[in-house]
Design an enzyme around this catalytic site. Structure first.
Site, short mmCIF file in Angstrom:
data_model
loop_
_atom_site.label_atom_id
_atom_site.label_comp_id
_atom_site.label_asym_id
_atom_site.label_seq_id
_atom_site.Cartn_x
_atom_site.Cartn_y
_atom_site.Cartn_z
N HIS A 154 0.84 -1.21 0.00
CA HIS A 154 0.00 0.00 0.00
C HIS A 154 0.88 1.26 0.00
O HIS A 154 0.92 1.97 -0.97
CB HIS A 154 -1.02 0.04 1.15
CG HIS A 154 -1.94 -1.13 1.15
ND1 HIS A 154 -2.72 -1.44 0.06
CD2 HIS A 154 -2.17 -2.10 2.08
CE1 HIS A 154 -3.43 -2.54 0.33
NE2 HIS A 154 -3.11 -2.96 1.53
N ASP A 163 -4.84 -8.02 -3.76
CA ASP A 163 -5.19 -7.88 -2.34
C ASP A 163 -6.51 -8.56 -1.97
O ASP A 163 -6.56 -9.75 -1.72
CB ASP A 163 -5.18 -6.38 -1.98
CG ASP A 163 -5.24 -6.11 -0.49
OD1 ASP A 163 -5.32 -7.07 0.28
OD2 ASP A 163 -5.22 -4.93 -0.09
ZN ZN Z 1 -3.44 -6.94 2.42
#
Ligand code: ZN
Length: 472
Positions: A283, A334
């Site tokens: 991220h 993800d």
């Molecule tokens: Zn994750």
């Protein structure tokens, strides 16, 4: 995908192929001979060669396979099922509590069925390797299974069954937040301390083969105490696998980290001397320029997950900042709300266009890189290989023999000039135009994963209330 043969472990016989066009060294090249060795790696990659008589002529232009650098496979059972607002406010933390209901309900057999279906979709979406950030370890009451790696082995079996490469990352996860000494009730399945992660890594690494390897991960700085992060870093000092961590995904996490440590999360990792080229910052949404500079100095990389970050309302990464600093950027799906890299790259760019009200934000004409898709693709290709612990990746001698054959007859690609093929794939292709996918020198076939996946979904979501009570 139209090729027929499916093999469990990847490594195959030596084989010779020839492609009219292939993506080598950052650009399209013509008349390319590709030879794989018996270990499923490229022994020859050579452009400008007429098609030899003993080589199989590939039916379209060839791209290397891409690494999906961040996955929680079990969350595939939740994709598309959390798109209703149940309260006045709905944010990441509310989504997480609902996601935990799935995490609390699934068995190793369920996880294997979910992962096999997902991995089949990822192959169809152009990924040939996936990094599993794996924290769902134990029985629902927190007791380890008889095989303490039962969940990890379920993921490995799923990957082998459908033919995708897997990098398994057991996760350090031991507390519910910066000021909390332990996990919550609904996090009991996740507990693994630094020594537990290292023991899991060693067991898994001993099972490595052409399409399976292991690294380690830290869930996040909120979920692991500083001493534990250092302990794991010390245990893994000589490891050649990757180290992944969720970092700075949410502003609340950045604020809590500042309160607890006096530093922002990436700033803290850098100041503690933890970062090195093995570290993959997943991220890395909320950064300041000094943090990006520190990551660049350490040679670490970031893993951006554009579709999930959009779905969860995380925010937008500083793409221009990361690009200007020369930091490697991989992509991950993800939570798996999408399973196609073309869509991830498209949203990586579109987020910036919307924010800055400009076009082709990722292009760098001053560096001779005017093509947005090509720059993002090449970054994701190179960095993805590193994120999966591969010393070499792509259509290169020594890299695993993975490739995608593009179907130029796909409706979205008809009439597109060759030099714009990648642009069209990313910005004008709603479909998944791969004729064939190869992993480790073997064509990947159609695996029938839908039946078992549907059974699991039925069990999870069939109650009259839409499943919310059933899995609670
Ligand atoms: Zn994750």
């Amino acid at each position: 995908m139209s090729a027929a043969v499916n093999h469990a472990h990847g490594a195959g016989r030596a084989n010779r192929w020839w492609a009219p066009h292939a993506w080598l060294d950052g650009r399209w090249q013509d008349d390319v001979l590709l030879v794989s060795d018996s270990g499923g790696r490229w022994a020859t990659v050579q452009a400008g060669v007429p098609c030899p008589l003993d080589a199989q002529r590939l039916a379209g232009p060839v791209l290397p396979g891409l690494v999906n650098a961040h996955s929680h496979a079990f969350q595939r059972a939740f994709a598309g099922l959390s798109e209703r607002r149940e309260h006045a406010g709905d944010d990441f933390w509310g989504w997480r509590d609902r996601m935990y209901r799935v995490a609390g309900a699934v068995t190793p057999d369920d996880v294997q069925a979910i992962a096999a279906h997902l991995y089949r979709e990822l192959l169809a979406g152009g990924y040939t390797q996936v990094c599993e950030f794996h924290y769902l370890q134990h029985q629902p009451d927190g007791t380890p299974y008889a095989d303490p790696l039962a969940m990890g082995h379920a993921l490995k079996a799923a990957a082998e069954a459908v033919g995708i490469g897997l990098t398994l990352l057991p996760v350090l996860y031991e507390r519910a937040g910066f000021t909390q000494p332990a996990l919550r009730e609904d996090q009991r399945r996740f507990h693994l301390d630094a020594d537990g992660v290292w023991a899991a890594h060693r067991t898994l690494a001993a099972q490595s083969h052409a399409t399976f390897n292991a690294g380690v991960a830290v869930h996040s700085l909120r979920a692991a105490a500083p001493a534990s992060v250092h302990r794991l870093a010390q245990l893994a000092r000589g490891m050649d696998g990757p180290v992944h961590i969720h970092v700075a995904e949410q502003t609340a996490e950045v604020e809590d980290c500042l309160t607890a440590t006096g530093r922002r999360p990436i700033e803290w990792l850098a100041a503690e001397g933890l970062l090195d080229p093995r570290w993959q910052l997943v991220h890395a949404t909320h950064t300041v320029p000094a943090e990006i500079e520190a990551v660049a100095r350490a040679g670490s990389a970031a893993v951006i997950c554009p579709s999930t970050e959009a779905n969860l309302g995380d925010g937008l990464a500083d793409l221009p900042g990361w690009l200007d600093a020369g930091v490697g950027l991989a992509i991950g799906s993800d939570s798996h709300v999408t399973r196609s890299w073309t869509e991830e790259l498209r949203w990586m760019e579109y987020g910036q266009r919307l924010l800055h009200r400009q076009r082709n934000m990722a292009a760098a004409p001053h560096q001779g890189q005017p093509a947005t898709a090509a720059r993002l693709w090449q970054l994701a290709l190179d960095t993805g290989g590193r994120a999966a612990g591969q010393a070499v990746w792509g259509l290169r001698v020594g890299a695993r023999a993975d490739l995608l054959v593009i179907d130029t007859a796909d409706a979205a690609l008809v009439g597109v000039p060759g030099e714009h093929r990648l642009d069209a794939l990313v910005f004008s292709s709603p479909g998944r135009p791969w004729r064939d996918v190869m992993v480790a020198g073997r064509w990947v076939g159609e695996a029938d994963t839908a039946g078992r996946f549907a059974d699991v979904m039925q069990r999870l979501w069939s109650s009259p209330s839409g499943g919310q009570d059933r899995v609670r």
